[in-house]
Scaffold this active site. Sequence first.
Site, mmCIF file in Angstrom:
data_model
loop_
_atom_site.group_PDB
_atom_site.id
_atom_site.type_symbol
_atom_site.label_atom_id
_atom_site.label_comp_id
_atom_site.label_asym_id
_atom_site.label_seq_id
_atom_site.Cartn_x
_atom_site.Cartn_y
_atom_site.Cartn_z
ATOM 1 N N TYR A 143 0.870 -1.185 0.000
ATOM 2 C CA TYR A 143 0.000 0.000 0.000
ATOM 3 C C TYR A 143 0.897 1.223 0.000
ATOM 4 C CZ TYR A 143 -3.451 3.400 1.746
ATOM 5 O OH TYR A 143 -4.283 4.486 1.915
ATOM 6 N N ASP A 238 9.432 2.608 -0.393
ATOM 7 C CA ASP A 238 8.418 3.287 0.408
ATOM 8 C C ASP A 238 8.682 2.904 1.855
ATOM 9 O OD1 ASP A 238 6.232 4.037 1.862
ATOM 10 O OD2 ASP A 238 4.747 3.342 0.409
ATOM 11 N N LYS A 266 5.030 9.234 8.804
ATOM 12 C CA LYS A 266 4.852 8.652 10.142
ATOM 13 C C LYS A 266 5.868 9.146 11.189
ATOM 14 C CE LYS A 266 1.954 5.232 8.354
ATOM 15 N NZ LYS A 266 0.547 5.080 8.608
#
Length: 436
Positions: A143, A238, A266
């Site tokens: 994702y 990623d 994050k």
Amino acid sequence: MNPKSQALFEAAQVVFPGGVNSPVRAFKSVGGTPRFIRSGSGPFLTDEDGNRYVDYVLSYGPLVLGHAHPVVVEAIRKAAGAGTSFGMPTAPSLELGRVIQKAMPSMEMLRFVNSGTEATMSVLRLARAFTGRDKILKFEGCYHGHADFLLVKAGSGVATLGLPDSPGVTPANTHDTLVTPYNDLSALQNLFAECGDELAAVIVEPVAGNMGLVPPDPGFLEGLRDLCDASKTLLIFDEVMTGFRVGPGGAQEIYGVRPDLTALGKVIGGGLPVGAYGGRRDVMEMVAPVGPMYQAGTLSGNPLAMAAGMATLETLGLDGHWESLHEYGKKLDEGLLAAAHQFDLPVVINRVGTMSGMYFLADRPHNWQQVSQANSAQFKIFFHAMLEHGVFLAPSPFEAAFISTAHDEEALEITLRAAQAAFKAVAEIGESAAQK
Ligand code: HOZ
């Protein structure tokens, strides 16, 4: 008991689709009422009814120091007092940029954005601009945020809701997005043989954290790097989830594979909205205003996120923190597995650093196809029993679990006591009910 959460959830249905502001929060795949959270402190959450939970979601990753760490809170307070946004460059953004570069030397230049989605979307625009190629490759079950062209066979909430893709994303949007199984080097070799020289970039979660937690098989990332080099395709890691989570230098340090470009988010914002992308200087020099690839943001590098990120990374880097995180992770996994085996339940746990994925499966999964075989009925029972006994896990078998430096002996004891009860509840539903 959660009457206040129930009342709030009912009221929220009228205001927000599904009562939530991000689908993974809605408990849709496990059933029941999402808890409305009043506050967090260290490893604990407290809901509006006053129930306390040991938290293994940690806002889906950012809170590596736990909730409301005093150093982070103070840094945000101080930054807020000096102004929240200027639309101009600031010294703290430079400082945080340098700290990230030091930890991840592959990020020769970088740019701050406001979310992981923005980071991946921007970095792929850059890869296309630099190579002059249109096609990109991603992996099944990975994702990369919710940009149109990346919502293809995605993990996280997309997998949780069983949506292989999303209405509103047109075939034209995804025409140039190719997908192949994770950890399958021979499928990759075939694909590169067919169209490697048309690929602008391959984007990969070097440790896949949106289908539980699936580490790369030995040789997978290295093989991917070689294939990209041979066809002049850019390799993008990623590390929105894995950055400062699997280790101080991310997955790229652990596995010794240097990507051309990296997306972050994050942890680098310490719980405030942030993202970043960066990498090879010659590629980053395509970004406006140096080059013609346009990308911008009013709140990019905003002082609050920079302050929270800086306080988080500096505190995380203190001696002993990584060791204690590893120790907690080890004790947690050993305790969970012992409890599962006591009830003869087939359970496996994948862990890399502070991230893990637990599956109701007999064998460790290596790709989405295997992950999707995990027993979801057993997960539901386990999830609700853990919640009832004071432990909050993500309401999906496809989200990773996270620990923080604040997770201590008390948190561990509560968790393992809850796990005893939860695995017992799973065992009691018996063979027939356990069928998916
Ligand atoms: N970004 C997270 C990926 N696992 C999930 C959080 C969300 O979508 O709300």
